[in-house]
Design an enzyme around this catalytic site. Structure first.
Site, PDB file in Angstrom:
ATOM      1  N   LYS A  28       0.806  -1.228   0.000  1.00 59.23           N
ATOM      2  CA  LYS A  28       0.000   0.000   0.000  1.00 59.23           C
ATOM      3  C   LYS A  28       0.843   1.285   0.000  1.00 59.23           C
ATOM      4  O   LYS A  28       0.421   2.310  -0.519  1.00 59.23           O
ATOM      5  CB  LYS A  28      -0.970  -0.004   1.179  1.00 59.23           C
ATOM      6  CG  LYS A  28      -2.141  -0.970   0.984  1.00 59.23           C
ATOM      7  CD  LYS A  28      -3.164  -0.845   2.079  1.00 59.23           C
ATOM      8  CE  LYS A  28      -4.410  -1.643   1.748  1.00 59.23           C
ATOM      9  NZ  LYS A  28      -5.494  -1.419   2.707  1.00 59.23           N
TER      10      LYS A  28
ATOM     11  N   ASP B 204     -10.497   3.034   1.315  1.00 62.98           N
ATOM     12  CA  ASP B 204     -10.868   2.344   2.567  1.00 62.98           C
ATOM     13  C   ASP B 204     -11.785   3.209   3.440  1.00 62.98           C
ATOM     14  O   ASP B 204     -12.740   2.716   4.039  1.00 62.98           O
ATOM     15  CB  ASP B 204      -9.611   1.966   3.372  1.00 62.98           C
ATOM     16  CG  ASP B 204      -8.985   0.677   2.867  1.00 62.98           C
ATOM     17  OD1 ASP B 204      -9.683  -0.118   2.211  1.00 62.98           O
ATOM     18  OD2 ASP B 204      -7.783   0.461   3.130  1.00 62.98           O
TER      19      ASP B 204
HETATM   20  P1  NAP Z   1      -2.004  -2.824  11.268  1.00 61.01           P
HETATM   21  O1  NAP Z   1      -1.545  -1.612  10.547  1.00 61.01           O
HETATM   22  O2  NAP Z   1      -1.087  -3.979  11.427  1.00 61.01           O
HETATM   23  O3  NAP Z   1      -2.514  -2.366  12.740  1.00 61.01           O
HETATM   24  C1  NAP Z   1      -2.892  -3.317  13.700  1.00 61.01           C
HETATM   25  C2  NAP Z   1      -3.513  -2.602  14.887  1.00 61.01           C
HETATM   26  O4  NAP Z   1      -3.973  -3.594  15.829  1.00 61.01           O
HETATM   27  C3  NAP Z   1      -2.523  -1.711  15.669  1.00 61.01           C
HETATM   28  O5  NAP Z   1      -3.211  -0.606  16.192  1.00 61.01           O
HETATM   29  C4  NAP Z   1      -2.060  -2.669  16.782  1.00 61.01           C
HETATM   30  O6  NAP Z   1      -1.565  -1.997  17.931  1.00 61.01           O
HETATM   31  C5  NAP Z   1      -3.369  -3.350  17.101  1.00 61.01           C
HETATM   32  N1  NAP Z   1      -3.150  -4.608  17.825  1.00 61.01           N
HETATM   33  C6  NAP Z   1      -2.702  -5.775  17.325  1.00 61.01           C
HETATM   34  N2  NAP Z   1      -2.635  -6.720  18.318  1.00 61.01           N
HETATM   35  C7  NAP Z   1      -3.054  -6.102  19.464  1.00 61.01           C
HETATM   36  C8  NAP Z   1      -3.211  -6.523  20.806  1.00 61.01           C
HETATM   37  N3  NAP Z   1      -2.919  -7.769  21.196  1.00 61.01           N
HETATM   38  N4  NAP Z   1      -3.665  -5.631  21.721  1.00 61.01           N
HETATM   39  C9  NAP Z   1      -3.976  -4.359  21.355  1.00 61.01           C
HETATM   40  N5  NAP Z   1      -3.838  -3.890  20.086  1.00 61.01           N
HETATM   41  C10 NAP Z   1      -3.392  -4.761  19.154  1.00 61.01           C
HETATM   42  O7  NAP Z   1      -3.317  -3.434  10.574  1.00 61.01           O
HETATM   43  P2  NAP Z   1      -4.449  -2.658   9.749  1.00 61.01           P
HETATM   44  O8  NAP Z   1      -4.131  -2.692   8.315  1.00 61.01           O
HETATM   45  O9  NAP Z   1      -4.709  -1.352  10.409  1.00 61.01           O
HETATM   46  O10 NAP Z   1      -5.712  -3.657   9.946  1.00 61.01           O
HETATM   47  C11 NAP Z   1      -6.296  -3.828  11.226  1.00 61.01           C
HETATM   48  C12 NAP Z   1      -7.468  -4.815  11.114  1.00 61.01           C
HETATM   49  O11 NAP Z   1      -8.469  -4.274  10.259  1.00 61.01           O
HETATM   50  C13 NAP Z   1      -7.079  -6.167  10.513  1.00 61.01           C
HETATM   51  O12 NAP Z   1      -7.757  -7.170  11.221  1.00 61.01           O
HETATM   52  C14 NAP Z   1      -7.596  -6.082   9.080  1.00 61.01           C
HETATM   53  O13 NAP Z   1      -7.947  -7.343   8.555  1.00 61.01           O
HETATM   54  C15 NAP Z   1      -8.837  -5.208   9.263  1.00 61.01           C
HETATM   55  N6  NAP Z   1      -9.188  -4.441   8.053  1.00 61.01           N
HETATM   56  C16 NAP Z   1     -10.456  -4.575   7.565  1.00 61.01           C
HETATM   57  C17 NAP Z   1     -10.828  -3.853   6.430  1.00 61.01           C
HETATM   58  C18 NAP Z   1     -12.225  -4.019   5.889  1.00 61.01           C
HETATM   59  O14 NAP Z   1     -12.434  -3.713   4.708  1.00 61.01           O
HETATM   60  N7  NAP Z   1     -13.202  -4.429   6.682  1.00 61.01           N
HETATM   61  C19 NAP Z   1      -9.906  -2.994   5.801  1.00 61.01           C
HETATM   62  C20 NAP Z   1      -8.631  -2.866   6.339  1.00 61.01           C
HETATM   63  C21 NAP Z   1      -8.275  -3.608   7.475  1.00 61.01           C
HETATM   64  P3  NAP Z   1       0.035  -1.698  18.048  1.00 61.01           P
HETATM   65  O15 NAP Z   1       0.269  -0.469  17.225  1.00 61.01           O
HETATM   66  O16 NAP Z   1       0.239  -1.486  19.498  1.00 61.01           O
HETATM   67  O17 NAP Z   1       0.749  -2.901  17.515  1.00 61.01           O
END
Ligand code: NAP
Length: 276
Positions: free
Chosen positions: A69, A106
Site C-alpha cells: 500500500k 478504505d
Molecule cells: P495494522 O496496521 O497492522 O494495525 C494493527 C492494529 O492492531 C494496531 O493498532 C495494533 O496496535 C493493534 N493490535 C494488534 N494486536 C493487538 C493486541 N494484542 N492488543 C492491542 N492492540 C493490538 O493493521 P491494519 O491494516 O490497520 O488492519 C487492522 C485490522 O483491520 C485487521 O484485522 C484487518 O484485517 C482489518 N481491516 C479490515 C478492512 C475491511 O475492509 N473491513 C480494511 C482494512 C483492514 P500496536 O500499534 O500497538 O501494535
C-alpha cells in the site's frame, strides 16, 4: 482475448486469501461486462518494476493490498488528496501514456458501510472513539473528519502511534491511554475497532465495556468472524452494530466504477458469496 476485454487485478503478497476476485467477478457478471479481475501475487522486490508494465498488457487498474500500500503511492504519477492524507493507496487506475492514478477508498468504504446500514447516523452527531492506530485507523480517521466529526478520541496499545496520528490529523483528535478505555465510553456517538483484536487467529478482544451506552453505534472493521466479540457485547447492551464486511465491499466500488464504467450494486447475495 480481444480489444474490448478489460483486465483488472488485486495485487498482494500473498494474495490467495483475497475476497476481491469473487466480488469483482460477481459485479462483472451482473453488469455483463467483458472483463476479468484476477489475483496477482507480486513480491515487494518486483512491485515497482512489474506494476507499471500491467497497463501495457491491457490492465485498466488494480487494487493493492498488504504489503504494497505504501509502494503503490510511490509509483503513482498522480495521487488523490485522501490517499495523500492517509499515506497509502489501495486502488490504482492506469491511464494513457503510462499515468498511474493512486487513490485510497478504505475510508469511503468504512463510512458508506455505516451510512447504508444506519441512515440517520453522522460522524458529526457526537464524539467517536477509535481503537487502534494502524493503517486502517488512518483511513477511518480521514473518513470521520470528512463526515464532519468534531471530536475523535483515539487509543492504541502503543501510544506513540496514536500520538503520531494526532500530529497528522490535527486538533479534533484526542489521544487517550489504552488502559483508560472503560473510563471514556460514556456519551460516545460511535465506537470503532480498527485493531486486529477479535479476528480469527489473533488476540482476543478483552475490554471492559460495562460503561458502554445503548445510544452508541458500535462498528468493527474485522469481518472474520462476521459477528466479533465486540459486536456481540454491544448487541447485548442494546447498541446498533455494523459489521466489517460492508467496508470491504464498499471500498471496491470506486475502482470498479473507474475501470469498468458502471456503478456496481451491493446485494445480500454478494454478502453470502463472500462469506462462503
Ligand atoms: P495494522 O496496521 O497492522 O494495525 C494493527 C492494529 O492492531 C494496531 O493498532 C495494533 O496496535 C493493534 N493490535 C494488534 N494486536 C493487538 C493486541 N494484542 N492488543 C492491542 N492492540 C493490538 O493493521 P491494519 O491494516 O490497520 O488492519 C487492522 C485490522 O483491520 C485487521 O484485522 C484487518 O484485517 C482489518 N481491516 C479490515 C478492512 C475491511 O475492509 N473491513 C480494511 C482494512 C483492514 P500496536 O500499534 O500497538 O501494535
Amino acid at each position: 482475448m480481444n480489444e474490448s476485454l478489460k483486465l483488472a487485478a488485486v495485487i498482494g503478497h500473498p494474495i490467495s486469501h483475497s475476497k476481491s476476485p469473487k466480488m469483482h467477478g460477481y459485479w462483472l457478471e451482473q453488469n455483463k461486462i467483458n472483463g476479468h479481475y484476477i489475483p496477482l501475487s507480486i513480491s515487494p522486490d518486483d512491485f515497482r518494476r512489474l506494476v507499471p508494465e500491467l497497463a501495457k498488457m491491457g490492465f485498466v487498474g488494480a487494487n493493492v493490498t498488504i504489503p504494497h500500500k505504501l509502494s503503490a503511492l510511490e509509483i503513482a504519477t498522480k495521487v488523490s488528496d485522501r490517499a495523500q492524507l492517509i499515506g497509502a493507496a489501495n486502488t490504482l487506475t492506469f491511464g494513457i501514456d503510462g499515468e498511474i492514478y493512486a487513490d485510497n477508498t478504505d475510508g469511503y468504504g468504512f463510512i458508506t458501510n455505516i451510512k447504508t446500514t444506519c441512515r440517520d447516523w453522522a460522524a458529526s452527531d457526537g464524539p467517536s472513539l477509535v481503537l487502534g492506530a494502524g493503517g486502517a485507523a488512518r483511513a477511518v480517521l480521514s473518513a470521520l473528519l470528512d463526515d464532519g466529526a468534531l471530536q475523535i478520541f483515539i487509543t492504541n496499545r502503543t501510544r506513540s502511534k496514536a500520538e503520531s496520528l494526532k500530529r497528522d490529523f490535527g486538533d479534533r483528535i484526542t489521544v487517550i491511554d489504552w488502559a483508560d478505555i472503560s473510563k471514556n465510553l460514556d456519551g460516545l456517538n460511535t465506537l470503532i475497532n480498527t485493531t486486529s483484536l477479535g479476528m480469527v487467529g489473533k488476540d482476543k478482544m478483552d475490554l471492559d465495556l460495562k460503561n458502554l451506552s445503548s445510544q452508541t453505534l458500535v462498528t468493527d472493521i474485522v469481518y472474520t468472524p462476521l459477528e466479533t466479540e465486540l459486536l456481540k457485547i454491544a448487541s447485548t447492551k442494546g447498541c446498533r452494530t455494523v459489521d466489517g464486511l460492508g467496508m470491504l465491499i464498499y471500498q471496491g466500488i470506486p475502482g470498479f466504477e473507474k475501470w469498468f464504467g458502471k456503478t456496481p450494486i451491493v446485494t445480500p447475495e454478494l454478502r453470502e458469496i463472500l462469506l462462503k
